[in-house]
Design a protein around this motif. Structure first.
Motif, PDB file in Angstrom:
ATOM      1  N   ALA A   1      11.426   8.847  30.679  1.00  0.00           N
ATOM      2  CA  ALA A   1      10.919   8.232  31.907  1.00  0.00           C
ATOM      3  C   ALA A   1      11.283   9.106  33.103  1.00  0.00           C
ATOM      4  O   ALA A   1      10.472   9.311  34.018  1.00  0.00           O
ATOM      5  CB  ALA A   1      11.493   6.831  32.068  1.00  0.00           C
ATOM      6  N   HIS A   2      12.497   9.626  33.100  1.00  0.00           N
ATOM      7  CA  HIS A   2      12.918  10.525  34.180  1.00  0.00           C
ATOM      8  C   HIS A   2      12.111  11.823  34.132  1.00  0.00           C
ATOM      9  O   HIS A   2      11.684  12.339  35.176  1.00  0.00           O
ATOM     10  CB  HIS A   2      14.408  10.820  34.057  1.00  0.00           C
ATOM     11  N   ALA A   3      11.876  12.328  32.919  1.00  0.00           N
ATOM     12  CA  ALA A   3      11.072  13.547  32.772  1.00  0.00           C
ATOM     13  C   ALA A   3       9.654  13.327  33.292  1.00  0.00           C
ATOM     14  O   ALA A   3       9.073  14.201  33.954  1.00  0.00           O
ATOM     15  CB  ALA A   3      11.035  13.981  31.308  1.00  0.00           C
ATOM     16  N   ALA A   4       9.082  12.154  33.009  1.00  0.00           N
ATOM     17  CA  ALA A   4       7.729  11.849  33.477  1.00  0.00           C
ATOM     18  C   ALA A   4       7.680  11.776  35.000  1.00  0.00           C
ATOM     19  O   ALA A   4       6.719  12.244  35.632  1.00  0.00           O
ATOM     20  CB  ALA A   4       7.259  10.529  32.865  1.00  0.00           C
ATOM     21  N   ASP A   5       8.701  11.193  35.595  1.00  0.00           N
ATOM     22  CA  ASP A   5       8.803  11.116  37.054  1.00  0.00           C
ATOM     23  C   ASP A   5       8.792  12.524  37.652  1.00  0.00           C
ATOM     24  O   ASP A   5       7.993  12.833  38.555  1.00  0.00           O
ATOM     25  CB  ASP A   5      10.101  10.382  37.409  1.00  0.00           C
TER      26      ASP A   5
ATOM     27  N   ARG B   1       6.039  17.443  40.035  1.00  0.00           N
ATOM     28  CA  ARG B   1       6.076  18.902  39.998  1.00  0.00           C
ATOM     29  C   ARG B   1       4.913  19.544  39.243  1.00  0.00           C
ATOM     30  O   ARG B   1       4.602  20.709  39.464  1.00  0.00           O
ATOM     31  CB  ARG B   1       7.384  19.365  39.338  1.00  0.00           C
ATOM     32  N   GLY B   2       4.298  18.789  38.324  1.00  0.00           N
ATOM     33  CA  GLY B   2       3.332  19.397  37.404  1.00  0.00           C
ATOM     34  C   GLY B   2       1.992  19.745  38.007  1.00  0.00           C
ATOM     35  O   GLY B   2       1.379  20.752  37.634  1.00  0.00           O
TER      36      GLY B   2
ATOM     37  N   ALA C   1       4.689  18.638  26.631  1.00  0.00           N
ATOM     38  CA  ALA C   1       4.052  19.116  27.863  1.00  0.00           C
ATOM     39  C   ALA C   1       4.632  18.390  29.074  1.00  0.00           C
ATOM     40  O   ALA C   1       4.890  19.002  30.122  1.00  0.00           O
ATOM     41  CB  ALA C   1       2.540  18.911  27.792  1.00  0.00           C
ATOM     42  N   VAL C   2       4.839  17.078  28.936  1.00  0.00           N
ATOM     43  CA  VAL C   2       5.464  16.312  30.016  1.00  0.00           C
ATOM     44  C   VAL C   2       6.880  16.820  30.260  1.00  0.00           C
ATOM     45  O   VAL C   2       7.304  17.016  31.408  1.00  0.00           O
ATOM     46  CB  VAL C   2       5.484  14.806  29.680  1.00  0.00           C
TER      47      VAL C   2
ATOM     48  N   SER D   1       8.482  18.740  33.654  1.00  0.00           N
ATOM     49  CA  SER D   1       9.593  18.238  34.470  1.00  0.00           C
ATOM     50  C   SER D   1      10.379  19.380  35.104  1.00  0.00           C
ATOM     51  O   SER D   1      11.039  19.195  36.128  1.00  0.00           O
ATOM     52  CB  SER D   1      10.537  17.384  33.618  1.00  0.00           C
ATOM     53  N   GLY D   2      10.320  20.551  34.466  1.00  0.00           N
ATOM     54  CA  GLY D   2      11.041  21.705  34.989  1.00  0.00           C
ATOM     55  C   GLY D   2      12.544  21.594  34.873  1.00  0.00           C
ATOM     56  O   GLY D   2      13.279  22.279  35.596  1.00  0.00           O
TER      57      GLY D   2
END
Length: 224
Positions: free
Chosen positions: A85-89, A94-95, A135-136, A140-141
């Protein structure tokens, strides 16, 4: 295909698909006879299953199908829910369009695979799903998130879910993926977080429901 690779693929599909009961012993001699190969490639295949977390090895009990408890399932999906969920945020913030376009592409691949169906569908969906979630994660970077989630995205529990889900489940999962791509395109990190949390919570409930249905609907194969 080499004998060891063939044996591994057959056994992996059986374990993931639920053909063998959790805790069932995987005996080299029996499997070698069934697959018409020597025990050497079977031994190599069993070692790979252990390395993948699909089986366990014990000097006194031999190689057995890994048994996943309710706690294991809850923990896996809870950890993914928090971290992804944090990665998706972050990915939504950023993506940008490049990530959204990549997610759209993977969603179209998944839609075509579902429409086509066939015996290879579970494996195809697992591969596309893995690419989508990675990919998500890449979007997230965050190297730290990538390191923490690397082993969770393709855990045996997650892989097996593609083999026991219904057509409706697959379509619902695809819709969640489309909603997530839309959140990324809009740059809405909070929406992306909520969609990912919902997606993984639904997946957890779905997996437990289907797992219970399978365990009561048909006897599992004893490889011995």
């Amino acid at each position: 295909m080499a004998a060891a690779e063939k044996a591994y693929e057959v056994l992996k599909q059986r374990v993931i698909g639920g053909a063998y009961a959790p805790g069932a012993q995987l005996k080299e001699e029996h499997i070698a006879r069934e697959l018409a190969v020597s025990r050497t490639p079977v031994r190599a295949a069993l070692k790979r299953l252990v390395d993948d977390g699909l089986a366990t090895a014990d000097p006194n009990r031999g190689v057995r199908v890994a048994a996943w408890t309710e706690y294991d399932i809850e923990e896996t999906f809870d950890l993914r829910g928090m971290l992804e969920a944090h990665a998706a945020d972050l990915a939504a913030r950023r993506g940008g369009e490049a990530l959204a376009a990549r997610l759209d592409e993977l969603n179209e691949q998944m839609a075509r695979a579902i429409a086509k169906g066939g015996g290879a569908l579970p494996e195809q969906l697992q591969q596309i799903n893995s690419l989508f979630h990675r990919a998500v994660l890449d979007g997230s970077g965050s190297p730290r998130l990538r390191a923490m989630l690397e082993g969770l995205i393709d855990m045996p529990i997650v892989i097996r879910s593609h083999y026991i889900s219904t057509l409706q489940d697959k379509q619902q999962s695809l819709q969640h993926h489309r909603d997530l791509a839309a959140a990324v395109r809009a740059g809405d990190g909070e929406l992306a977080r909520q969609v990912m949390q919902l997606h993984l919570r639904v997946a957890a409930h779905r997996f437990k429901r289907q797992r219970q249905a399978l365990s009561t609907a048909r006897p599992l194969k004893d490889p011995s």
